[in-house]
Design a protein around this motif. Structure first.
Motif, mmCIF file in Angstrom:
data_model
loop_
_atom_site.group_PDB
_atom_site.id
_atom_site.type_symbol
_atom_site.label_atom_id
_atom_site.label_comp_id
_atom_site.label_asym_id
_atom_site.label_seq_id
_atom_site.Cartn_x
_atom_site.Cartn_y
_atom_site.Cartn_z
ATOM 1 N N ASN A 201 36.690 15.833 13.076
ATOM 2 C CA ASN A 201 35.269 15.867 13.443
ATOM 3 C C ASN A 201 34.779 17.292 13.575
ATOM 4 O O ASN A 201 35.571 18.247 13.612
ATOM 5 C CB ASN A 201 35.023 15.049 14.716
ATOM 6 N N SER A 202 33.467 17.404 13.619
ATOM 7 C CA SER A 202 32.859 18.733 13.602
ATOM 8 C C SER A 202 32.877 19.352 14.996
ATOM 9 O O SER A 202 32.623 18.671 15.986
ATOM 10 C CB SER A 202 31.417 18.634 13.113
ATOM 11 N N SER A 203 33.159 20.650 15.056
ATOM 12 C CA SER A 203 33.076 21.327 16.353
ATOM 13 C C SER A 203 31.794 22.146 16.460
ATOM 14 O O SER A 203 31.642 22.945 17.370
ATOM 15 C CB SER A 203 34.306 22.212 16.576
ATOM 16 N N MET A 204 30.868 21.921 15.497
ATOM 17 C CA MET A 204 29.604 22.671 15.497
ATOM 18 C C MET A 204 28.478 21.760 15.033
ATOM 19 O O MET A 204 28.711 20.804 14.294
ATOM 20 C CB MET A 204 29.675 23.826 14.465
ATOM 21 N N ASP A 205 27.268 22.122 15.407
ATOM 22 C CA ASP A 205 26.095 21.554 14.741
ATOM 23 C C ASP A 205 25.897 22.359 13.465
ATOM 24 O O ASP A 205 25.922 23.595 13.507
ATOM 25 C CB ASP A 205 24.852 21.713 15.631
ATOM 26 N N GLY A 206 25.714 21.669 12.320
ATOM 27 C CA GLY A 206 25.568 22.404 11.063
ATOM 28 C C GLY A 206 25.581 21.473 9.874
ATOM 29 O O GLY A 206 25.010 20.375 9.934
ATOM 30 N N TYR A 207 26.276 21.901 8.824
ATOM 31 C CA TYR A 207 26.307 21.121 7.578
ATOM 32 C C TYR A 207 27.747 21.025 7.096
ATOM 33 O O TYR A 207 28.441 22.050 6.989
ATOM 34 C CB TYR A 207 25.421 21.771 6.508
ATOM 35 N N ALA B 282 26.071 17.437 4.170
ATOM 36 C CA ALA B 282 25.781 16.416 5.183
ATOM 37 C C ALA B 282 25.360 17.117 6.456
ATOM 38 O O ALA B 282 26.093 17.963 6.976
ATOM 39 C CB ALA B 282 27.013 15.557 5.435
ATOM 40 N N ARG B 283 24.143 16.789 6.910
ATOM 41 C CA ARG B 283 23.736 17.301 8.228
ATOM 42 C C ARG B 283 24.712 16.691 9.240
ATOM 43 O O ARG B 283 24.931 15.474 9.234
ATOM 44 C CB ARG B 283 22.300 16.845 8.516
ATOM 45 N N ILE B 284 25.311 17.525 10.088
ATOM 46 C CA ILE B 284 26.344 16.994 10.994
ATOM 47 C C ILE B 284 26.207 17.627 12.367
ATOM 48 O O ILE B 284 25.723 18.766 12.498
ATOM 49 C CB ILE B 284 27.770 17.203 10.393
ATOM 50 N N PHE B 285 26.590 16.894 13.383
ATOM 51 C CA PHE B 285 26.470 17.372 14.765
ATOM 52 C C PHE B 285 27.838 17.380 15.437
ATOM 53 O O PHE B 285 28.767 16.694 14.993
ATOM 54 C CB PHE B 285 25.471 16.490 15.518
ATOM 55 N N THR B 286 27.936 18.156 16.509
ATOM 56 C CA THR B 286 29.224 18.322 17.191
ATOM 57 C C THR B 286 29.819 16.974 17.585
ATOM 58 O O THR B 286 29.134 16.143 18.187
ATOM 59 C CB THR B 286 29.044 19.182 18.451
ATOM 60 N N ASP C 209 35.290 19.504 3.390
ATOM 61 C CA ASP C 209 36.457 20.214 3.925
ATOM 62 C C ASP C 209 36.073 21.415 4.789
ATOM 63 O O ASP C 209 36.919 22.225 5.156
ATOM 64 C CB ASP C 209 37.425 20.625 2.805
ATOM 65 N N ALA C 210 34.768 21.540 5.124
ATOM 66 C CA ALA C 210 34.353 22.636 6.012
ATOM 67 C C ALA C 210 32.996 22.303 6.594
ATOM 68 O O ALA C 210 32.252 21.473 6.057
ATOM 69 C CB ALA C 210 34.282 23.955 5.242
ATOM 70 N N VAL C 211 32.687 22.944 7.703
ATOM 71 C CA VAL C 211 31.353 22.846 8.292
ATOM 72 C C VAL C 211 30.787 24.258 8.351
ATOM 73 O O VAL C 211 31.484 25.205 8.721
ATOM 74 C CB VAL C 211 31.417 22.234 9.708
ATOM 75 N N VAL C 212 29.518 24.369 7.911
ATOM 76 C CA VAL C 212 28.826 25.652 8.040
ATOM 77 C C VAL C 212 27.891 25.523 9.241
ATOM 78 O O VAL C 212 27.098 24.581 9.314
ATOM 79 C CB VAL C 212 28.012 25.965 6.763
ATOM 80 N N MET C 213 28.031 26.417 10.190
ATOM 81 C CA MET C 213 27.218 26.270 11.409
ATOM 82 C C MET C 213 25.755 26.503 11.083
ATOM 83 O O MET C 213 25.422 27.274 10.172
ATOM 84 C CB MET C 213 27.719 27.201 12.510
ATOM 85 N N GLN C 214 24.871 25.821 11.837
ATOM 86 C CA GLN C 214 23.454 25.848 11.453
ATOM 87 C C GLN C 214 22.849 27.246 11.529
ATOM 88 O O GLN C 214 21.883 27.544 10.824
ATOM 89 C CB GLN C 214 22.658 24.831 12.262
#
Ligand code: AMP
Ligand code: MG
Length: 410
Positions: free
Chosen positions: A55-61, A96-100, A109-114
């Protein structure tokens, strides 16, 4: 006069005391919410991964790193995943817009922080990624806290707030814990008056308030015991025998304070001897020294010295480990750490000493000026003790062993 019994070391006394105690076998099931301070009776094994999925540890994409080889790439936002929902597989060149706390969608395979992203009129309806992500960034891996099948808490551990949270994180609403030891507490001494019984101005000559009772009840409760306060020992031999006999039938431990000095006139000693067995020890510690232990039926008998600081310290170094072992606690050693003395202790004693000290802002230890065994102020002012070996003086700058009260009482 009878010859003085030889002094025994604290280590010998403790070893002997502990060898005579078997952990209570009964356990009970309590709500995890109410289990702080209790001792686990069973391992807690996790039936799931924590976290359950990546799961994501940041708000981002969330993105596929292959889609973002350089900064400034614009991707179409094809889904929105909040914590508590789940996404669908990533199509190429999408974000994908994603939240913490939200699960990473399959393929990402990665999240870019907003903070590294732009949306708006010049982004062609998508999101512009102003940083190049590395694979795995801002993703918490499934099972990185707890892996399915692993033991998260062991039988014999004393539970504390973080442990309760961990048990809850693997779904445990209830926990099997050891039964609380039942302890009967007696105070001895004709000079004792309970606070509240007489006002200070009405105290007769020679009378003092019973202070030991108050810290002993509190210490016992902190250690998870169920305490029955039997008050001040009655003035009569027969009444004392009767009270001890009754207490022994319904308690695991009978704890007394006072009346264990050599040759002292007291009802407790002969009463215990008539009902069971009693050993009187002279332990080479200061404050402290006299200590009694024995048995009445199935109950353990422990007798502390009467001087308040002696009673307090002897409880911490002998009774606490005893009660922990009785509850099946696996780790009962008193934790000492090296610390710098910022004081002088010029009088080496034949006995191992527990000096009341306090940590100062310079990282050293200050000494309470009056180390007398009756001065309870020293134990309130101090935040721990120096465990000073027999025969040792201390000069400023010396490294000594410090035992924090927060450790010694927990
Ligand atoms: P003892 O061990 O009975 O000889 O007591 C030693 C000293 O501790 C005496 O000065 C007693 O008055 C004092 N003392 C004993 N029991 C208590 C108590 N429960 N609270 C405060 N002082 C006590
Ligand atoms: Mg006494």
């Amino acid at each position: 006069m009878a010859p003085r019994p030889p002094l025994m070391t604290l280590d010998d006394a403790l070893a002997q005391l502990l060898s005579g105690v078997a952990p209570l076998q009964d356990s009970e099931v309590v709500d995890t919410l109410d289990a702080d301070g209790r001792v686990l009776a069973q391992d807690v094994v996790s039936e799931l991964h924590v976290p359950p999925q990546d799961n994501s540890s940041m708000d981002g994409y969330a993105v596929r790193t292959t889609d973002v080889p350089e900064a400034g790439v614009v991707l179409q936002v094809t889904q929105r995943i909040a914590a508590g929902s789940s996404g669908h597989p990533m199509s190429p060149l999408s974000a994908a817009r994603i939240f913490t706390g939200a699960p990473i969608p399959p393929g990402a395979d990665a999240v870019v922080m907003q903070e590294d992203c732009e949306v708006g009129n010049d982004c062609e309806g998508g999101v512009r990624l102003n940083a190049v992500p590395t694979a795995g960034q801002w993703i918490r891996r499934a099972g990185e806290d707890v892996a399915r099948g692993s033991v998260v808490l062991r039988s014999g551990e004393r539970l504390h707030p973080a442990a309760l949270g961990l048990a809850a994180s693997v779904g445990m609403a209830k926990l099997a814990v050891r039964r609380r030891p039942r302890v009967a507490l007696f105070s001895t001494g004709d000079e004792l008056v309970m606070p509240g019984q007489k006002a200070p101005q009405d105290m007769p000559p020679g009378a003092i308030y019973n202070s030991n009772r108050f810290f002993l009840v509190a210490l016992l409760r902190r250690l998870g015991c169920e305490v029955t306060d039997m008050g001040i020992v009655p003035d009569q031999r027969d009444a004392t025998v009767e009270a001890l006999r009754n207490a022994a039938q319904s308690h695991d431990v009978i704890l007394t304070s006072g009346g264990v000095s050599v040759g002292e006139e007291d009802h407790i000693k002969p009463a215990v001897q008539s009902l069971g067995s009693l050993d009187l020890w002279q332990i080479a510690i200061k404050p402290g020294k006299p200590f009694a232990h024995g048995r009445i039926g199935n109950a353990h008998f422990l007798g502390l010295p009467g001087n308040p600081v002696s009673s307090y310290v002897t409880f911490l170094v002998l009774v606490r480990p005893f009660l922990l072992k009785l509850q099946g606690v696996s780790n009962i050693a008193m934790k000492a750490v090296a610390a710098r003395a910022d004081f002088t202790w010029a009088r080496a004693d034949k006995r191992r000493e527990f000096l009341r000290v306090r940590r100062n802002p310079q990282g050293g230890l200050d000494l309470f000026p009056n180390q007398s065994s009756g001065v309870l102020t020293s134990a309130v002012w101090a935040d721990g003790m120096v465990d000073n070996p027999a025969g040792r003086t201390i000069a400023p700058g010396d490294v000594v062993q410090f035992v924090a009260f927060s450790e010694a009482m927990a």
